[in-house]
Scaffold this motif. Structure first.
Motif, PDB file in Angstrom:
ATOM      1  N   PHE A 224      22.941  -7.279  -2.197  1.00 48.50           N
ATOM      2  CA  PHE A 224      22.172  -6.034  -2.277  1.00 48.50           C
ATOM      3  C   PHE A 224      20.695  -6.239  -1.941  1.00 48.50           C
ATOM      4  N   GLY A 225      20.183  -7.433  -2.166  1.00 46.06           N
ATOM      5  CA  GLY A 225      18.800  -7.735  -1.782  1.00 46.06           C
ATOM      6  C   GLY A 225      17.745  -7.141  -2.681  1.00 46.06           C
ATOM      7  N   TYR A 226      18.131  -6.633  -3.867  1.00 48.79           N
ATOM      8  CA  TYR A 226      17.115  -5.989  -4.710  1.00 48.79           C
ATOM      9  C   TYR A 226      16.072  -6.952  -5.289  1.00 48.79           C
ATOM     10  N   PRO A 227      16.342  -8.285  -5.397  1.00 51.04           N
ATOM     11  CA  PRO A 227      15.262  -9.163  -5.859  1.00 51.04           C
ATOM     12  C   PRO A 227      14.045  -9.185  -4.949  1.00 51.04           C
ATOM     13  N   ASN A 228      14.200  -8.718  -3.701  1.00 53.73           N
ATOM     14  CA  ASN A 228      13.047  -8.680  -2.794  1.00 53.73           C
ATOM     15  C   ASN A 228      12.011  -7.643  -3.191  1.00 53.73           C
ATOM     16  N   ALA A 229      12.276  -6.883  -4.243  1.00 53.89           N
ATOM     17  CA  ALA A 229      11.284  -5.916  -4.723  1.00 53.89           C
ATOM     18  C   ALA A 229       9.978  -6.601  -5.109  1.00 53.89           C
ATOM     19  N   VAL A 230      10.049  -7.864  -5.550  1.00 55.55           N
ATOM     20  CA  VAL A 230       8.817  -8.554  -5.957  1.00 55.55           C
ATOM     21  C   VAL A 230       7.928  -8.892  -4.768  1.00 55.55           C
ATOM     22  N   LYS A 231       8.436  -8.768  -3.557  1.00 52.44           N
ATOM     23  CA  LYS A 231       7.646  -9.098  -2.372  1.00 52.44           C
ATOM     24  C   LYS A 231       6.915  -7.878  -1.806  1.00 52.44           C
ATOM     25  N   VAL A 232       7.187  -6.712  -2.378  1.00 53.41           N
ATOM     26  CA  VAL A 232       6.572  -5.477  -1.878  1.00 53.41           C
ATOM     27  C   VAL A 232       5.446  -5.085  -2.838  1.00 53.41           C
ATOM     28  N   PHE A 233       4.222  -5.130  -2.349  1.00 53.70           N
ATOM     29  CA  PHE A 233       3.073  -4.828  -3.200  1.00 53.70           C
ATOM     30  C   PHE A 233       2.665  -3.365  -3.027  1.00 53.70           C
ATOM     31  N   LYS A 234       2.430  -2.729  -4.162  1.00 52.79           N
ATOM     32  CA  LYS A 234       2.136  -1.303  -4.184  1.00 52.79           C
ATOM     33  C   LYS A 234       0.701  -1.040  -4.647  1.00 52.79           C
ATOM     34  N   ASP A 235       0.193   0.123  -4.253  1.00 56.63           N
ATOM     35  CA  ASP A 235      -1.095   0.592  -4.751  1.00 56.63           C
ATOM     36  C   ASP A 235      -0.861   1.188  -6.135  1.00 56.63           C
ATOM     37  N   ASN A 236      -1.379   0.507  -7.153  1.00 57.29           N
ATOM     38  CA  ASN A 236      -1.159   0.942  -8.534  1.00 57.29           C
ATOM     39  C   ASN A 236      -1.587   2.385  -8.754  1.00 57.29           C
ATOM     40  N   LYS A 237      -2.666   2.795  -8.131  1.00 58.52           N
ATOM     41  CA  LYS A 237      -3.190   4.145  -8.327  1.00 58.52           C
ATOM     42  C   LYS A 237      -2.203   5.205  -7.851  1.00 58.52           C
ATOM     43  N   ARG A 238      -1.487   4.938  -6.755  1.00 60.39           N
ATOM     44  CA  ARG A 238      -0.519   5.908  -6.245  1.00 60.39           C
ATOM     45  C   ARG A 238       0.606   6.165  -7.246  1.00 60.39           C
ATOM     46  N   SER A 239       0.881   5.179  -8.100  1.00 59.34           N
ATOM     47  CA  SER A 239       1.948   5.355  -9.098  1.00 59.34           C
ATOM     48  C   SER A 239       1.487   6.168 -10.292  1.00 59.34           C
ATOM     49  N   GLY A 240       0.193   6.429 -10.374  1.00 59.34           N
ATOM     50  CA  GLY A 240      -0.335   7.055 -11.570  1.00 59.34           C
ATOM     51  C   GLY A 240      -0.771   6.012 -12.583  1.00 59.34           C
ATOM     52  N   GLY A 241      -0.824   4.761 -12.134  1.00 66.00           N
ATOM     53  CA  GLY A 241      -1.347   3.698 -12.980  1.00 66.00           C
ATOM     54  C   GLY A 241      -0.308   2.874 -13.713  1.00 66.00           C
ATOM     55  N   TYR A 242       0.964   3.253 -13.649  1.00 65.76           N
ATOM     56  CA  TYR A 242       1.945   2.523 -14.452  1.00 65.76           C
ATOM     57  C   TYR A 242       2.461   1.259 -13.769  1.00 65.76           C
ATOM     58  N   TYR A 243       2.386   1.178 -12.454  1.00 67.83           N
ATOM     59  CA  TYR A 243       3.044   0.091 -11.710  1.00 67.83           C
ATOM     60  C   TYR A 243       2.186  -1.162 -11.751  1.00 67.83           C
ATOM     61  N   GLN A 244       2.805  -2.270 -12.103  1.00 72.23           N
ATOM     62  CA  GLN A 244       2.105  -3.552 -12.156  1.00 72.23           C
ATOM     63  C   GLN A 244       2.703  -4.487 -11.110  1.00 72.23           C
TER      64      GLN A 244
END
Length: 816
Positions: free
Chosen positions: A410-430
């Protein structure tokens, strides 16, 4: 011959027409008839000309020949709507291209077909048709061990008394000399050769291992005190084997018998076999010479290092033994079989029962293999370990490697390689950071829980992984303990809610001190303390609003449970944002204490936030990547890579959704792109109902300054933008079932159809074959795959039945 791209051909294509004088006339006739119409001076589609091959620079010509061979092999040329060469003409052209490549010692297409990217090359319908009657086998091989198996082999060096593998968490002085490819899909293939880089790392490893092997004897000899460690951070001190100790403690030069005993001991520890007479003689001479030069201790250590550098330590050897059968196949030797079975099911070598079976001649046929495979599958302890030690709070399970197959598939462990803008999440995403896998790490662990649950149930495993509505979130205590915590908190809240806890918490605490202490509530003012007023504020916003709080307080030290919004349910109330407590309408999580729980608007792993994030970009969803995954993993299709001359960029447009922008450059109106994108886009568009954080949505915000509605009040909050409804209409084709193929309305419609497809089930089994065999399937593996598919169906969808079928197949047993 469309869509054959090479970057430098265009530099030469501008030249006047030059006759292909060195191209045989029959080949020129084929090219002229089927190719020049698109790839000559007038058109040169894809910036490729084939009428000037003779004039090309050698490197450019070689690149073009490589592309030609691939297009011919996969019948990508001419396009389907053009006149096609017959079998003889196609063979003529293929043989000529092959000959040109051989002249330059260039890789041939058959050399590439063993690599993961070519895994779906073998015709799916032929594989499962039953028409192929060839006897399955696997080519004889050396298989470089995986990083996980390498760790197990290091542990075995020091695991002298049969301790549990879990005792050894890590070794300070060891570096894995190789890593698996960093990509989605099955990664551990028997293709990687041992090279100088690996051996340089192993030199350092061998030095550390050998020093540890003799340390205890050196302490006994008086070289240094037991509490002395050259590196205070590395205090590992295992016992020294008696054969080594006998050499080190000898005040005179050791006898040949003593040296031979040490050699045989090291061979047994490292390679799990005795040294042959030839090896014994070689190592005796080397060790004796080293002792004469450097003394007993260092001379012995040089022998230990040399054995550790034997390539066999880093390889799995599978050559077969005995006389070949009528088809040229040899069965694995009992010793080879014991390792093949052990490493197929986990990362440790054979357990004592499997070693005994090999030694006593009880690994000679399929029934012997089946007995051992079933025994190890039923063993809850031998392979037990953490699913992924790199993830925060990863679970223990009885067979981590089985879960690893689905992680890689399924390849879902690759989620750790995708970096997100924390602000776009509303601040919850680390994002992942130092010593933390962040929000994606926790989501991955929760996806692992679903896989583990389905495997333990072992019924309709593939279908359930695709369609389950049972999810896990924040599940860090078991159901029984969680219910007790909530019951206790509710008792505290109901008792104190009508008291004057806001203005006079000291008085309330004094009057209910026993109850408060029972639930670890105090009057502290520290950052992470369970201050009475803070606790009651939290309970007022949760219990008081009809919701159940999460069983860990949001201010608890180390608590990063703030990502419930990725599951499209209320945010975690009280989550600290730069020290600020938040209680508002957007943070109204009603925590499901008993898990797994039914999650609305989600279906299986393809709508799990971990999978959605893994198959997204840093700032957007990625319908192309998601569609390609479905095409290649579930439909056994093959999509060519982006041509190197194509600048694959999605245009910016403040008035269009991502789907609209993707369609503008890859849709049906762009014929050259649509040829490949029609295999991906219609399968990925249905997932536009989820954003790139995995959140279910009805509209897509048009995140462009031109569309800004309101700037966020808080620094980490998301800005508000104009939005447009998302379109989730797609199209499914390639299932092999006309009742399933056709337009789909959304991801749930798509997933339901996929889960009912025979081709999808068979495609997953093909990937399981690659995982357990370490190679791509060949047509001769047809009977193995058909048997595994039958085992799955007749067992009611048991994945264990698939494993048993694969590990007792001729593909697993025989080498050629």
């Amino acid at each position: 011959m469309k869509y054959i791209f090479t970057p430098l051909v265009v530099l030469f294509a501008a030249a006047n027409h030059v006759a292909n004088d060195d191209v045989p006339q029959p080949v020129q006739r084929v090219l002229r008839t089927y190719c020049y119409g698109c790839h000559s001076e007038k058109t040169s589609k894809g910036e490729v000309r084939l009428d000037t091959i003779s004039s090309l620079d050698a490197k450019v010509r070689l690149d073009l020949m490589n592309k030609l061979q691939e297009q011919i092999h996969f019948t990508g040329m001419p396009p389907q709507d053009e006149k096609q060469p017959n079998a003889a003409e196609r063979k003529l052209l293929a043989d000529w291209v092959r000959g040109e490549l051989l002249k330059s010692n260039a890789p041939l297409i058959e050399d590439k077909l063993g690599y993961p990217d070519y895994g779906n090359n073998v015709d799916h319908d032929k594989l499962f048709s039953g028409a192929i009657k060839d006897k399955p086998f696997t080519p004889a091989r050396r298989w470089l061990v995986s990083p996980q198996i390498f760790k197990g082999r290091i542990i075995d060096i020091f695991r002298l008394k049969g301790e549990a593998y879990s005792k050894y968490k890590s070794f300070y002085g060891i570096t894995a000399p190789f890593v698996l490819p960093d990509r989605s899909g099955i990664r551990d293939y028997a293709l990687t050769p041992l090279d100088g880089g690996h051996l340089l790392v192993m030199l350092t490893n061998a030095d550390w291992i050998s020093q540890k092997q003799i340390r205890a004897a050196r302490v006994k000899k008086g070289d240094f005190k037991a509490d002395y460690f050259e590196n205070p951070s590395d205090r590992f001190s295992p016992p020294t084997p008696s054969a080594f100790e006998a050499v080190i403690l000898n005040t005179a030069k050791p006898s040949d018998d003593a040296i031979i005993a040490a050699i045989q001991a090291q061979f047994g520890i490292v390679l799990k076999r005795p040294a042959s007479d030839r090896e014994q003689a070689k190592y005796l001479a080397m060790t004796r010479s080293a002792i004469d030069l450097a003394g007993n201790t260092e001379g012995l250590r040089q022998m230990l290092v040399a054995v550790l550098l034997e390539s066999e330590f880093l390889y799995r050897l599978e050559f077969g033994e005995g006389a070949a059968d009528a088809d040229g196949r040899k069965m694995l030797s009992p010793r080879e079989a014991s390792y093949a079975i052990a490493y197929a099911l986990g990362d440790w070598g054979p357990d004592p029962a499997l070693v005994r079976a090999a030694a006593e001649g009880q690994l000679k046929n399929k029934e012997d293999y089946k007995r051992e495979v079933l025994r190890l599958l039923a063993d809850e302890n031998y392979y037990k370990g953490v699913i992924d030690p790199t993830m925060n709070n990863s679970d223990d399970t009885s067979h981590p490697k089985i879960i690893r197959f689905f992680r890689e598939f399924f390849g879902y462990p690759n989620a750790v390689k995708v970096f997100k803008d924390n602000k776009r999440s509303g601040g919850y995403y680390q994002n992942p950071g130092r010593d933390s896998s962040g929000t994606p790490g926790r989501l991955i662990v929760e996806a692992d829980k679903i896989v583990d649950l389905c495997l333990k149930q072992d019924r309709n495993v593939f279908e359930n992984l695709l369609t389950t509505d049972q999810f896990f979130m924040y599940h860090n205590v078991d159901n029984e303990k969680g219910l007790k915590i909530i019951a206790g908190w509710r008792e505290l809240y109901e008792t104190l809610k009508d008291t004057d806890w806001r203005k006079n918490p000291e008085k309330v605490f004094a009057e209910h001190q026993e109850l408060c202490k029972k639930h670890n509530v105090d009057l502290g003012k520290l950052t992470h303390s369970n201050d009475l007023r803070r606790v009651m504020e939290y309970f007022s916003f949760t219990f008081g609003k009809g919701n159940t709080p999460f069983t860990t307080f949001p201010w608890a030290h180390g608590s990063n449970f703030k990502y419930s919004e990725s599951y499209s349910i209320g945010g975690t109330p009280g989550s600290p944002f730069r020290g600020e407590e938040r209680y508002d309408e957007n943070h109204n999580l009603n925590y499901p204490v008993v898990q797994p729980f039914k999650l609305a608007n989600h279906m299986g792993l393809l709508t799990h936030p971990a999978w959605l994030i893994a198959h997204s970009s840093n700032f957007h969803t990625d319908p192309i990547r998601r569609g390609r995954w479905i095409q290649e993993k579930l439909l056994a299709g093959r999509v060519p890579d982006v041509p190197i001359t194509v600048d694959a960029k999605i245009p910016e447009d403040p008035h269009m959704t991502l789907r609209e922008r993707v369609e503008s450059v890859t849709g049906p109106a762009q014929a050259a792109c649509w040829k490949c994108h029609q295999q991906m886009n219609p399968l990925g568009y249905p997932f536009e109902k989820f954003d790139d954080f995995g959140r279910f949505r009805a509209e897509e915000p048009l995140e462009n300054p031109e569309n800004l509605i309101k700037k966020a009040k808080r620094e980490n909050d998301a800005d508000s933008y104009k939005a447009k409804p998302v379109s989730t209409v797609g199209n499914l084709r390639g299932t092999g079932n006309s009742k399933l193929d056709g337009p789909v309305k959304d991801s749930f419609d798509l997933i339901q159809r996929l889960s009912k497809s025979d081709r999808v089930r068979q495609s997953i089994i093909r990937h399981a074959f690659r995982f357990y065999m370490g190679r791509n399937e060949m047509l001769s593996d047809s009977q193995t795959l058909i048997a595994a598919d039958k085992a799955y169906r007749e067992s009611g969808g048991s994945f264990k039945a698939v494993i048993v079928s694969l590990l007792t197949s001729d593909s697993f047993l025989y080498r050629k």
